[in-house]
Design a protein around this motif. Structure first.
Motif, PDB file in Angstrom:
ATOM      1  N   GLY A  53     -16.543   0.152  13.003  1.00  9.57           N
ATOM      2  CA  GLY A  53     -15.268  -0.405  13.453  1.00  9.57           C
ATOM      3  C   GLY A  53     -14.415  -0.884  12.293  1.00  9.57           C
ATOM      4  O   GLY A  53     -13.203  -0.624  12.250  1.00  9.57           O
ATOM      5  N   LEU A  54     -15.008  -1.575  11.326  1.00  5.46           N
ATOM      6  CA  LEU A  54     -14.246  -2.064  10.180  1.00  5.46           C
ATOM      7  C   LEU A  54     -13.798  -0.920   9.284  1.00  5.46           C
ATOM      8  O   LEU A  54     -12.728  -0.987   8.675  1.00  5.46           O
ATOM      9  CB  LEU A  54     -15.055  -3.084   9.386  1.00  5.46           C
ATOM     10  CG  LEU A  54     -15.146  -4.461  10.019  1.00  5.46           C
ATOM     11  CD1 LEU A  54     -15.960  -5.401   9.152  1.00  5.46           C
ATOM     12  CD2 LEU A  54     -13.780  -5.048  10.270  1.00  5.46           C
ATOM     13  N   PHE A  55     -14.588   0.130   9.194  1.00  7.01           N
ATOM     14  CA  PHE A  55     -14.178   1.297   8.411  1.00  7.01           C
ATOM     15  C   PHE A  55     -12.928   1.917   9.034  1.00  7.01           C
ATOM     16  O   PHE A  55     -11.981   2.273   8.319  1.00  7.01           O
ATOM     17  CB  PHE A  55     -15.323   2.317   8.339  1.00  7.01           C
ATOM     18  CG  PHE A  55     -14.992   3.527   7.525  1.00  7.01           C
ATOM     19  CD1 PHE A  55     -14.873   3.435   6.146  1.00  7.01           C
ATOM     20  CD2 PHE A  55     -14.781   4.750   8.122  1.00  7.01           C
ATOM     21  CE1 PHE A  55     -14.556   4.539   5.377  1.00  7.01           C
ATOM     22  CE2 PHE A  55     -14.468   5.863   7.371  1.00  7.01           C
ATOM     23  CZ  PHE A  55     -14.358   5.765   5.988  1.00  7.01           C
ATOM     24  N   LEU A  56     -12.904   2.028  10.358  1.00  2.00           N
ATOM     25  CA  LEU A  56     -11.726   2.581  11.036  1.00  2.00           C
ATOM     26  C   LEU A  56     -10.515   1.665  10.865  1.00  2.00           C
ATOM     27  O   LEU A  56      -9.390   2.141  10.679  1.00  2.00           O
ATOM     28  CB  LEU A  56     -12.029   2.816  12.511  1.00  2.00           C
ATOM     29  CG  LEU A  56     -13.054   3.909  12.806  1.00  2.00           C
ATOM     30  CD1 LEU A  56     -13.353   3.973  14.294  1.00  2.00           C
ATOM     31  CD2 LEU A  56     -12.582   5.256  12.294  1.00  2.00           C
ATOM     32  N   VAL A  57     -10.747   0.359  10.927  1.00  2.00           N
ATOM     33  CA  VAL A  57      -9.657  -0.591  10.684  1.00  2.00           C
ATOM     34  C   VAL A  57      -9.131  -0.412   9.260  1.00  2.00           C
ATOM     35  O   VAL A  57      -7.915  -0.434   9.025  1.00  2.00           O
ATOM     36  CB  VAL A  57     -10.119  -2.049  10.927  1.00  2.00           C
ATOM     37  CG1 VAL A  57      -9.099  -3.052  10.420  1.00  2.00           C
ATOM     38  CG2 VAL A  57     -10.396  -2.268  12.401  1.00  2.00           C
ATOM     39  N   PHE A  70      -6.137   2.113   1.006  1.00  2.13           N
ATOM     40  CA  PHE A  70      -7.521   1.850   1.411  1.00  2.13           C
ATOM     41  C   PHE A  70      -8.101   0.705   0.593  1.00  2.13           C
ATOM     42  O   PHE A  70      -8.777  -0.167   1.131  1.00  2.13           O
ATOM     43  CB  PHE A  70      -8.368   3.124   1.251  1.00  2.13           C
ATOM     44  CG  PHE A  70      -9.724   3.017   1.883  1.00  2.13           C
ATOM     45  CD1 PHE A  70      -9.887   3.261   3.234  1.00  2.13           C
ATOM     46  CD2 PHE A  70     -10.826   2.666   1.132  1.00  2.13           C
ATOM     47  CE1 PHE A  70     -11.138   3.157   3.831  1.00  2.13           C
ATOM     48  CE2 PHE A  70     -12.082   2.561   1.710  1.00  2.13           C
ATOM     49  CZ  PHE A  70     -12.231   2.807   3.069  1.00  2.13           C
ATOM     50  N   VAL A  71      -7.820   0.694  -0.709  1.00  2.00           N
ATOM     51  CA  VAL A  71      -8.306  -0.391  -1.570  1.00  2.00           C
ATOM     52  C   VAL A  71      -7.656  -1.716  -1.154  1.00  2.00           C
ATOM     53  O   VAL A  71      -8.338  -2.751  -1.078  1.00  2.00           O
ATOM     54  CB  VAL A  71      -8.047  -0.072  -3.060  1.00  2.00           C
ATOM     55  CG1 VAL A  71      -8.312  -1.273  -3.940  1.00  2.00           C
ATOM     56  CG2 VAL A  71      -8.899   1.114  -3.494  1.00  2.00           C
ATOM     57  N   LEU A  72      -6.357  -1.683  -0.872  1.00  2.00           N
ATOM     58  CA  LEU A  72      -5.685  -2.906  -0.405  1.00  2.00           C
ATOM     59  C   LEU A  72      -6.281  -3.379   0.919  1.00  2.00           C
ATOM     60  O   LEU A  72      -6.525  -4.580   1.110  1.00  2.00           O
ATOM     61  CB  LEU A  72      -4.186  -2.649  -0.223  1.00  2.00           C
ATOM     62  CG  LEU A  72      -3.332  -2.613  -1.476  1.00  2.00           C
ATOM     63  CD1 LEU A  72      -1.885  -2.282  -1.116  1.00  2.00           C
ATOM     64  CD2 LEU A  72      -3.392  -3.932  -2.212  1.00  2.00           C
ATOM     65  N   GLY A  73      -6.521  -2.445   1.838  1.00  2.00           N
ATOM     66  CA  GLY A  73      -7.135  -2.791   3.116  1.00  2.00           C
ATOM     67  C   GLY A  73      -8.519  -3.390   2.937  1.00  2.00           C
ATOM     68  O   GLY A  73      -8.895  -4.345   3.626  1.00  2.00           O
ATOM     69  N   THR A  74      -9.272  -2.849   1.988  1.00  2.00           N
ATOM     70  CA  THR A  74     -10.597  -3.393   1.691  1.00  2.00           C
ATOM     71  C   THR A  74     -10.475  -4.835   1.213  1.00  2.00           C
ATOM     72  O   THR A  74     -11.248  -5.697   1.613  1.00  2.00           O
ATOM     73  CB  THR A  74     -11.312  -2.522   0.634  1.00  2.00           C
ATOM     74  OG1 THR A  74     -11.416  -1.194   1.134  1.00  2.00           O
ATOM     75  CG2 THR A  74     -12.692  -3.061   0.318  1.00  2.00           C
ATOM     76  N   GLY A  75      -9.486  -5.079   0.363  1.00  2.00           N
ATOM     77  CA  GLY A  75      -9.265  -6.447  -0.122  1.00  2.00           C
ATOM     78  C   GLY A  75      -8.913  -7.405   1.003  1.00  2.00           C
ATOM     79  O   GLY A  75      -9.420  -8.525   1.062  1.00  2.00           O
ATOM     80  N   LEU A 103      -6.966   2.567   9.191  1.00  2.00           N
ATOM     81  CA  LEU A 103      -5.673   2.245   9.812  1.00  2.00           C
ATOM     82  C   LEU A 103      -4.798   1.408   8.887  1.00  2.00           C
ATOM     83  O   LEU A 103      -3.576   1.604   8.824  1.00  2.00           O
ATOM     84  CB  LEU A 103      -5.894   1.521  11.139  1.00  2.00           C
ATOM     85  CG  LEU A 103      -6.400   2.388  12.289  1.00  2.00           C
ATOM     86  CD1 LEU A 103      -6.714   1.522  13.511  1.00  2.00           C
ATOM     87  CD2 LEU A 103      -5.381   3.451  12.646  1.00  2.00           C
ATOM     88  N   LEU A 104      -5.402   0.485   8.158  1.00  2.00           N
ATOM     89  CA  LEU A 104      -4.631  -0.293   7.185  1.00  2.00           C
ATOM     90  C   LEU A 104      -4.080   0.608   6.078  1.00  2.00           C
ATOM     91  O   LEU A 104      -2.936   0.425   5.632  1.00  2.00           O
ATOM     92  CB  LEU A 104      -5.499  -1.414   6.593  1.00  2.00           C
ATOM     93  CG  LEU A 104      -5.826  -2.585   7.528  1.00  2.00           C
ATOM     94  CD1 LEU A 104      -6.859  -3.507   6.883  1.00  2.00           C
ATOM     95  CD2 LEU A 104      -4.566  -3.348   7.885  1.00  2.00           C
ATOM     96  N   ALA A 105      -4.866   1.567   5.650  1.00  2.00           N
ATOM     97  CA  ALA A 105      -4.396   2.497   4.616  1.00  2.00           C
ATOM     98  C   ALA A 105      -3.232   3.343   5.149  1.00  2.00           C
ATOM     99  O   ALA A 105      -2.237   3.556   4.443  1.00  2.00           O
ATOM    100  CB  ALA A 105      -5.537   3.398   4.146  1.00  2.00           C
ATOM    101  N   SER A 142       5.175   2.196   2.859  1.00  2.00           N
ATOM    102  CA  SER A 142       5.649   2.567   1.524  1.00  2.00           C
ATOM    103  C   SER A 142       6.374   3.911   1.526  1.00  2.00           C
ATOM    104  O   SER A 142       7.054   4.248   0.560  1.00  2.00           O
ATOM    105  CB  SER A 142       4.482   2.605   0.537  1.00  2.00           C
ATOM    106  OG  SER A 142       3.575   3.630   0.895  1.00  2.00           O
ATOM    107  N   GLY A 143       6.211   4.694   2.595  1.00  2.00           N
ATOM    108  CA  GLY A 143       6.941   5.952   2.714  1.00  2.00           C
ATOM    109  C   GLY A 143       6.314   7.126   1.974  1.00  2.00           C
ATOM    110  O   GLY A 143       6.958   8.151   1.799  1.00  2.00           O
ATOM    111  N   SER A 144       5.073   7.004   1.562  1.00  2.00           N
ATOM    112  CA  SER A 144       4.418   8.093   0.838  1.00  2.00           C
ATOM    113  C   SER A 144       2.994   8.276   1.352  1.00  2.00           C
ATOM    114  O   SER A 144       2.198   7.343   1.332  1.00  2.00           O
ATOM    115  CB  SER A 144       4.389   7.795  -0.659  1.00  2.00           C
ATOM    116  OG  SER A 144       3.596   8.744  -1.333  1.00  2.00           O
ATOM    117  N   PHE A 145       2.688   9.484   1.805  1.00  2.00           N
ATOM    118  CA  PHE A 145       1.349   9.793   2.297  1.00  2.00           C
ATOM    119  C   PHE A 145       0.559  10.622   1.284  1.00  2.00           C
ATOM    120  O   PHE A 145      -0.290  11.416   1.645  1.00  2.00           O
ATOM    121  CB  PHE A 145       1.426  10.522   3.647  1.00  2.00           C
ATOM    122  CG  PHE A 145       1.738   9.616   4.794  1.00  2.00           C
ATOM    123  CD1 PHE A 145       0.721   9.026   5.519  1.00  2.00           C
ATOM    124  CD2 PHE A 145       3.054   9.328   5.130  1.00  2.00           C
ATOM    125  CE1 PHE A 145       0.999   8.180   6.572  1.00  2.00           C
ATOM    126  CE2 PHE A 145       3.343   8.484   6.181  1.00  2.00           C
ATOM    127  CZ  PHE A 145       2.321   7.901   6.911  1.00  2.00           C
TER     128      PHE A 145
END
Length: 158
Positions: free
Chosen positions: A3-7, A31-36, A10-12, A19-22
């Protein structure tokens, strides 16, 4: 854990949308920011095991990279000698890992390491047959696999 991996994914994706860039780099940064973010609120969301498992998976990756470099060096030394003095052999590695994913991962890590090749798994899934380009001590090779890749796989995925 899942569940947290999917979250985190989603945060990434949210970061990429804002930010407008995929691009791959921007998604990885998200993903790193979401991990933080998840790390900061890990006690509230019960995510301590997520970060422990992530650390163990990173440990497995680092072990693989180390073994990859060392075995590539050994194979390079073997083939660069004027007279190749090798004793190839096949070992029957008794498996401790049981799940298909774990067996497949172990077999692939062994195959991706220069100088070794996973040949087959027994019908009862208790033995992995491995060919080694140079096998001076089969018991030491079995111990190296058991204490290296197999142990790290069990730590990371159990």
């Amino acid at each position: 854990m899942t569940g947290l991996f999917l979250v985190n994914i989603l945060l990434a994706l949210s970061w990429a949308a804002v930010s407008g860039s995929f691009s791959v780099v921007n998604l990885a940064f998200g993903f790193v920011l979401g991990t933080g973010v998840l790390f900061m609120i890990r006690e509230q969301v019960g995510g301590s095991s997520y970060f422990q498992r992530t650390g163990r998976v990173v440990g497995l990756i680092l072990l693989f990279l180390k073994e990859l470099a060392l075995s590539a060096w050994r194979v390079a030394l073997l083939v660069s000698r004027p007279k190749m003095d090798v004793s190839p052999g096949l070992i029957a590695f008794p498996l401790t890992v049981e799940r298909d994913f774990e067996i497949a991962l172990l077999a692939n890590l062994i195959t991706l390491t220069p100088g070794t090749l996973s040949v087959d798994v027994s019908e009862d899934r208790k033995t992995l047959y491995v060919h080694c380009i140079d096998l001076p001590d089969p018991e030491a090779t079995i111990a190296d696999i058991r204490n290296g890749f197999e142990r790290k796989i069990m730590e990371a995925f159990r």
